[in-house]
Motif scaffolding. Structure first.
Motif, short mmCIF file in Angstrom:
data_model
loop_
_atom_site.label_atom_id
_atom_site.label_comp_id
_atom_site.label_asym_id
_atom_site.label_seq_id
_atom_site.Cartn_x
_atom_site.Cartn_y
_atom_site.Cartn_z
N TYR A 1 0.84 -1.19 0.00
CA TYR A 1 0.00 0.00 0.00
C TYR A 1 0.88 1.25 0.00
CZ TYR A 1 -2.66 3.81 2.02
OH TYR A 1 -3.22 5.02 2.26
N ASP A 2 0.55 2.22 -0.83
CA ASP A 2 1.35 3.43 -0.91
C ASP A 2 0.41 4.64 -0.87
OD1 ASP A 2 2.93 5.52 -1.45
OD2 ASP A 2 3.69 4.77 -3.39
N ALA A 3 0.56 5.42 0.20
CA ALA A 3 -0.36 6.55 0.41
C ALA A 3 -0.28 7.58 -0.73
CB ALA A 3 -0.07 7.24 1.74
N ASN A 4 0.86 7.60 -1.43
CA ASN A 4 1.01 8.57 -2.51
C ASN A 4 0.07 8.29 -3.68
OD1 ASN A 4 3.00 10.04 -1.23
ND2 ASN A 4 4.55 8.54 -1.84
N LEU A 5 -0.40 7.06 -3.75
CA LEU A 5 -1.29 6.71 -4.86
C LEU A 5 -2.75 7.03 -4.57
CD1 LEU A 5 0.31 3.32 -5.90
CD2 LEU A 5 0.58 5.54 -6.99
N LEU A 6 -3.04 7.43 -3.31
CA LEU A 6 -4.43 7.66 -2.92
C LEU A 6 -5.20 8.60 -3.86
CD1 LEU A 6 -4.55 7.86 0.99
CD2 LEU A 6 -5.68 6.21 -0.50
N PRO A 7 -4.60 9.74 -4.27
CA PRO A 7 -5.36 10.65 -5.13
C PRO A 7 -5.86 9.98 -6.39
CG PRO A 7 -3.35 11.70 -4.38
CD PRO A 7 -3.28 10.29 -3.92
N ASP A 8 -5.12 8.98 -6.89
CA ASP A 8 -5.58 8.28 -8.09
C ASP A 8 -6.62 7.23 -7.77
OD1 ASP A 8 -3.76 9.73 -9.52
OD2 ASP A 8 -2.14 8.27 -9.16
N MET A 9 -6.47 6.59 -6.60
CA MET A 9 -7.33 5.46 -6.30
C MET A 9 -8.67 5.88 -5.71
SD MET A 9 -4.78 2.51 -4.92
CE MET A 9 -4.18 3.35 -3.47
N LEU A 10 -8.66 6.93 -4.87
CA LEU A 10 -9.87 7.28 -4.12
C LEU A 10 -11.11 7.55 -4.99
CD1 LEU A 10 -8.34 9.31 -1.17
CD2 LEU A 10 -9.75 7.26 -0.99
N ILE B 1 -11.96 6.35 -7.74
CA ILE B 1 -12.52 5.08 -8.21
C ILE B 1 -13.19 4.33 -7.06
CG2 ILE B 1 -12.01 2.96 -9.46
CD1 ILE B 1 -9.39 4.34 -10.36
N TYR B 2 -12.51 4.34 -5.91
CA TYR B 2 -13.08 3.65 -4.75
C TYR B 2 -14.44 4.24 -4.38
CZ TYR B 2 -14.00 2.42 0.10
OH TYR B 2 -14.61 1.99 1.25
N TYR B 3 -14.52 5.57 -4.32
CA TYR B 3 -15.78 6.20 -3.91
C TYR B 3 -16.90 5.90 -4.90
CZ TYR B 3 -13.41 8.82 -0.23
OH TYR B 3 -12.72 9.16 0.90
N THR B 4 -16.57 5.83 -6.19
CA THR B 4 -17.60 5.56 -7.19
C THR B 4 -18.02 4.11 -7.21
OG1 THR B 4 -16.50 7.25 -8.50
CG2 THR B 4 -18.22 5.98 -9.58
N ARG B 5 -17.03 3.21 -7.17
CA ARG B 5 -17.36 1.80 -7.40
C ARG B 5 -17.65 1.02 -6.13
NH1 ARG B 5 -12.87 -0.65 -10.98
NH2 ARG B 5 -12.76 0.91 -12.64
N HIS B 6 -16.97 1.35 -5.06
CA HIS B 6 -17.06 0.48 -3.88
C HIS B 6 -17.77 1.09 -2.68
CE1 HIS B 6 -14.38 -2.47 -5.72
NE2 HIS B 6 -13.72 -1.43 -6.20
N PHE B 7 -17.68 2.40 -2.53
CA PHE B 7 -18.28 3.03 -1.35
C PHE B 7 -19.81 2.93 -1.45
CE2 PHE B 7 -19.82 6.48 1.30
CZ PHE B 7 -18.99 6.41 2.40
N PRO B 8 -20.50 2.39 -0.44
CA PRO B 8 -21.95 2.19 -0.54
C PRO B 8 -22.72 3.49 -0.35
CG PRO B 8 -21.16 1.40 1.58
CD PRO B 8 -19.96 1.89 0.83
N GLN B 9 -22.64 4.36 -1.35
CA GLN B 9 -23.20 5.71 -1.21
C GLN B 9 -24.69 5.74 -0.87
OE1 GLN B 9 -22.42 8.13 -4.59
NE2 GLN B 9 -20.21 7.81 -4.52
N LEU C 1 -9.00 -3.91 -3.47
CA LEU C 1 -10.31 -3.73 -4.08
C LEU C 1 -10.18 -3.26 -5.52
CD1 LEU C 1 -12.41 -2.09 -1.23
CD2 LEU C 1 -12.54 -4.43 -2.07
N LEU C 2 -9.17 -2.42 -5.76
CA LEU C 2 -9.04 -1.86 -7.10
C LEU C 2 -8.24 -2.77 -8.03
CD1 LEU C 2 -8.56 1.95 -6.50
CD2 LEU C 2 -10.62 0.57 -6.56
N ASP C 3 -7.40 -3.61 -7.43
CA ASP C 3 -6.52 -4.44 -8.25
C ASP C 3 -7.03 -5.87 -8.26
OD1 ASP C 3 -4.55 -5.77 -9.47
OD2 ASP C 3 -3.03 -5.46 -7.91
N ASP C 4 -7.66 -6.26 -9.33
CA ASP C 4 -8.24 -7.60 -9.41
C ASP C 4 -7.19 -8.70 -9.42
OD1 ASP C 4 -10.62 -6.39 -9.52
OD2 ASP C 4 -10.84 -6.50 -11.70
N MET C 5 -5.96 -8.35 -9.78
CA MET C 5 -4.93 -9.37 -9.90
C MET C 5 -4.27 -9.70 -8.57
SD MET C 5 -5.27 -9.79 -13.02
CE MET C 5 -3.90 -10.79 -13.57
N SER C 6 -4.49 -8.89 -7.56
CA SER C 6 -3.80 -9.10 -6.29
C SER C 6 -4.22 -10.44 -5.68
CB SER C 6 -4.10 -7.93 -5.35
OG SER C 6 -4.52 -8.41 -4.12
N THR C 7 -3.29 -11.03 -4.92
CA THR C 7 -3.53 -12.38 -4.39
C THR C 7 -4.70 -12.43 -3.43
OG1 THR C 7 -1.75 -11.81 -2.91
CG2 THR C 7 -1.27 -13.47 -4.59
#
Lengths: 492, 400
Positions: free
Chosen positions: B6-15, B17-25, B353-359
């Motif tokens: 996990y790398d906090a620097n990537l958050l601006p790119d990931m968030l 997507i997370y809010y749109t696809r995974h967060f139960p709005q 959650l964002l990376d389908d290939m992760s173990t």
């Protein structure tokens, strides 16, 4: 809920005779008085009730008596008699249904005086809180002293009807009632079911059996339900009174009295100080002029370069109170904290709270430093160093600490001994005497008061006059002020 | 395959997507609105923490669309939820009056630092998670059985603790003294750094709630003793001995324990038998030390609450399904009945959650689904009880 209160209709009080108006010693003060009284009576009734309420406060805070204990009650009754307030002492009697002229007059005074003080004490949140707390203590004390007959009459007169739970229901839970109710012979008592939020004082102390949101209380505990309702009622009434202050204060004859009345109480809250204390002097001041609670926080901060939240609040506000400026304060905390963290982290996570204490952030309120009462009564987290060292330290720790400071064994023993008896503020006063090597016996009720007294003494502003307390403390101590009041009243 | 860190620097790119696809709005908005009672959703305060700890308070939304827009625009690293005010929080600000707020509890493992031996400060492991299991079971039972609350939401805080949100109407409108009273009712451990013995039960009957808590503790006490090994080191042993107020008994126990092997379980058993023998011989001690074993068990196992969070009427608390910016973990909702099976490394992270290939992806995706489902169930229950309350109110008002 099985409790039902029907309000009495708001009809004029003067139409009936006194016995119809005041059938019982204990009142819920629902209807204001509409008599005509002289200004002189207005003033004396107000002062007398103020004396009564202060008497309650003294018993708890300065005499360290447990509220509602026998000693506490006896102290208050004796004080009332000594102060020429026999009629209040009489109103705290077991039998509350007498109907002599004296009884009736006492009830009338009680009624009117209560409403006068509402006007004097509705002005600020602080005053309201003090007034409500005292009036509640008074109400509870009187209720708890009454005999069963008087209680029954009281319930009847106030239309309080309720039903106890059926025997079958009681038998099902009798085991839990025995376990969780703070009385013996629970088996013979009738039990009543009320919502848990009606008896919060019992919930808080874990002295009642709770199930499914209901509290199961015996007859005796109805005092909790009533005082909770009394508190709500009083709170609302004070808000209403405050709203109408403008109208009342058009009458100039009353303004000065009502205003000065509450000022005789407040003392100093140390929100605004004029002195400026440079932070470079804190190390030496912490030894010379800080009370132990602050000295310990100061040392902890120097040692660990960190304090937990409550410690930062307690110490930070104290520093503000003695006259450390915001800029100095920021510098002081920054220098310590950045020894173990990045400057960036400090600025982001901690600087805000320091500015907040000085009323520069959030709701911009200028917070006052904590008083002893607040410090003694606030909960201390598992790893906090805040709080009152006499209240929140193990005796052995306290002993070590005092020995470490180089006090002689006798002094250490004296302080520890008083602490063990639960007289925390007296212990603090002993500590003051030990540090300054005098025998002053101050009444300490605020860390900032401690500091000021110490500075006054060190600068030679206080002449040592042991045992003559009245002269040594000009303003801060509540006892002294009302002892002076008392003299005036008795003489006059 | 290499496990992606996990790398906090990537958050601006990931968030976004997370809010749109995974967060139960949708369900999130329904939760915070409670059928608009006592006030509409727009009077609820939310606050965002942005990159570099920039803090935005007094935000609010009126519907899911606004939430989505706000999340995309600000891309918050962390979401907090505040109280319901009498007006829109952005308008009222400091003058607004708080009308309602869930009754909340915050339990954090850092408050266990003086007793846990496996980790300190921000670290957690499966071993110390057991403290959270006990805390959750005890608080959940008390809230349900004693106070009759039903709408209880349990949330993993994202790193080292758990939050509890009680949404019953009575709880939401409870004032600060009421919250304080409940907190005190639940609090058994008191005293600061300078007090060794922090639990005092007196010598009268034990309250029903304390007895029940002790039963729960007993289910885990042996496991905890073995895993934490509280009394193995000399510091641990000393801290333990300080809890015995009676000097004679203390020295007896100290002598016995020195000879024993270091296992905490054996040391505990030996202490209990010494204590019981001592009480049999000495009636006076029996009265004074009546609940010594119970007191010690509580000190080592009972939940350590942050009382201020519970008492404060408008304290902000991290939202469910917010991402913890330090760990990347999702603050998932879980069932109190299932807390025993909660596994820290199976908590979904924004990466997996964002990376389908992760173990870990499939396990994590699945757990995320479960968490949303649990959240939904609680929200439905809230809505149902709220509807019933309103119907009852309507009925009673017709009667009069």
């Amino acid at each position: 809920m099985n409790l039902n209160i029907k309000r009495r209709s708001t009809k004029s009080l003067t139409t009936g005779s006194l016995i119809e108006t005041y059938p019982h010693d204990l009142q819920l003060y629902k209807i204001p008085p509409i008599d005509n009284i002289s200004l002189q009576e207005f003033e004396s009734l107000a002062l007398e009730r103020l004396n009564l309420l202060r008497c309650l406060a003294t018993a708890t805070t300065l005499k360290n008596l447990r509220p509602y204990s026998n000693e506490w009650r006896e102290y208050i009754i004796t004080e009332l008699r000594n102060k020429g307030l026999k009629y209040y002492a009489k109103l705290c009697d077991k039998s509350a249904c007498g109907n002599t002229e004296m009884d009736l007059q006492a009830r009338r005074k009680d009624h009117i005086a209560h409403f006068i003080l509402r006007l004097a004490y509705c002005r600020t949140e602080e005053l309201r809180r003090w007034f409500i707390a005292r009036e509640l203590e008074l109400f509870r004390m009187r209720f708890m002293t009454m005999n069963t007959e008087s209680v029954d009459t009281f319930f009847k007169l106030n239309n309080l009807c309720y039903l106890n739970i059926p025997d079958e229901e009681k038998n099902n839970i009798i085991h839990y009632l025995r376990e969780s109710t703070a009385y013996q012979n629970v088996d013979n008592m009738k039990f009543y079911k009320v919502k848990f939020y009606e008896v919060l004082d019992l919930v808080k102390l874990r002295k009642v059996y709770l199930h499914g949101g209901y509290a199961y209380i015996p007859h005796k505990d109805f005092v909790s339900v009533l005082s909770a309702q009394f508190r709500v009622h009083l709170k609302q009434s004070l808000a209403v009174a405050c709203h109408h202050l403008g109208e009342i204060e058009q009458d100039e004859r009353l303004v000065s009295l009502l205003k000065s009345l509450h000022q005789t109480y407040t003392g100093n809250d140390y929100t605004n100080t004029k002195a400026i204390i440079p932070i470079e002097s804190l190390d030496s001041l912490s030894v010379k002029s800080f009370p132990l609670c602050m000295r310990q926080l100061h040392e902890q901060l120097r040692m660990a370069h960190h304090l937990k939240h409550l410690g930062r609040l307690q110490y930070g506000l104290f520093l503000k109170g003695i006259g450390v400026t915001l800029e100095d304060s920021l510098r002081f905390w920054r220098e310590e904290f950045t020894k173990i963290m990045e400057l960036d982290k400090f600025e982001k996570q901690y600087a805000y709270n320091i500015r907040y204490n000085y009323g520069k952030e959030g709701n911009k309120k200028n917070y006052s430093p904590y008083s002893c009462l607040k410090i003694i009564n606030s909960p201390v987290g598992a790893q906090d160093c805040s709080g009152c060292p006499y209240r929140h330290c193990d005796v052995s720790n306290l002993k070590n600490k005092l020995q470490g400071y180089g006090f002689d064994p006798q002094t250490v023993h004296d302080i520890v001994d008083i602490t063990k008896k639960g007289h925390f503020q007296v212990a603090c006063s002993k500590y003051f005497d030990a540090v300054h090597n005098i025998d002053l016996g101050l009444g300490i009720n605020h860390p900032n008061q401690y500091f000021e007294e110490s500075q006054k003494y060190l600068k030679g502003e206080i002449k040592i006059e042991p045992k003559k307390e009245n002269n040594s403390i000009p303003k801060e101590s509540i006892t002294d002020i009302h002892e002076m009041d008392l003299d005036e009243i008795v003489e006059g | 395959m290499v496990k992606q860190q996990y790398d906090a620097n990537l958050l601006p790119d990931m968030l976004p997507i997370y809010y749109t696809r995974h967060f139960p709005q949708k369900i999130f908005c329904r939760w915070l609105a409670y059928g608009c009672s006592p006030q509409p959703l727009s009077n609820r305060e939310m606050s965002f923490t942005l990159a570099d700890d920039v803090y935005l308070r007094y935000l609010s939304i009126s519907n899911q669309k606004e939430l989505q827009e706000l999340l995309q625009k600000k891309c918050p690293y962390k979401l907090d939820i505040g109280a319901v005010y009498n007006t829109k929080p952005s308008v009222g600000r400091h003058n607004a009056v708080v009308l309602a707020r869930e009754l909340v509890f915050d339990i954090d493992l850092t408050d266990y630092d003086e007793i846990r031996t496996c980790c300190q400060e921000a670290k957690v492991c499966e071993k110390c998670w057991l403290f959270m299991v006990i805390a959750c079971e005890i608080i959940d039972k008390t809230l349900r059985e004693d106070f009759g609350f039903q709408c209880i939401l349990w949330v993993f805080s994202g790193r080292r603790g758990i939050h509890c949100w009680v949404s019953d109407y009575e709880a939401r409108i409870l004032d600060s003294p009421g919250r304080g009273a409940i907190a005190s009712y639940l609090c058994l451990i008191a005293g600061g750094e300078n007090q060794s013995k922090k639990v005092h039960l007196g010598n009268e009957n034990l309250h029903t709630s304390i007895r029940r808590s002790l039963n729960i503790i007993d289910n885990y006490f042996e496991q905890l003793l073995q895993e934490q090994d509280f009394f193995a080191t000399s510091e641990g042993l000393n801290a333990f001995l300080k809890l015995i107020p009676d000097e004679t008994l203390r020295s007896q126990v100290a002598k016995k324990l020195e000879k024993l092997p270091q296992s905490s379980l054996e040391r505990w058993t030996s202490f209990v038998s010494t204590y019981e023998a001592y009480c049999r011989e000495n009636g006076n001690a029996m009265r004074k030390l009546k609940y010594l074993t119970e007191e010690i068990k509580i000190q080592y196992c009972y939940p350590r609450l942050d009382v201020n969070v519970t008492t404060g009427f408008n304290h902000l608390l991290k939202s469910p399904f917010s991402i913890h910016p330090k760990t990347g973990k999702v603050s998932i909702v879980f069932k109190s009945s299932n807390v025993k099976n909660f596994k820290l490394d199976e908590v979904p992270t924004i990466n997996t959650l964002l990376d389908d290939m992760s173990t870990d992806s499939s396990v994590h995706q699945n757990n995320m689904k479960e968490a949303v489902k649990t959240f939904q169930e609680v929200v439905f229950l809230c809505e149902k009880t709220e509807a019933m309350r309103k119907r009852n109110n309507a009925n009673t008002s017709i009667e009069f």
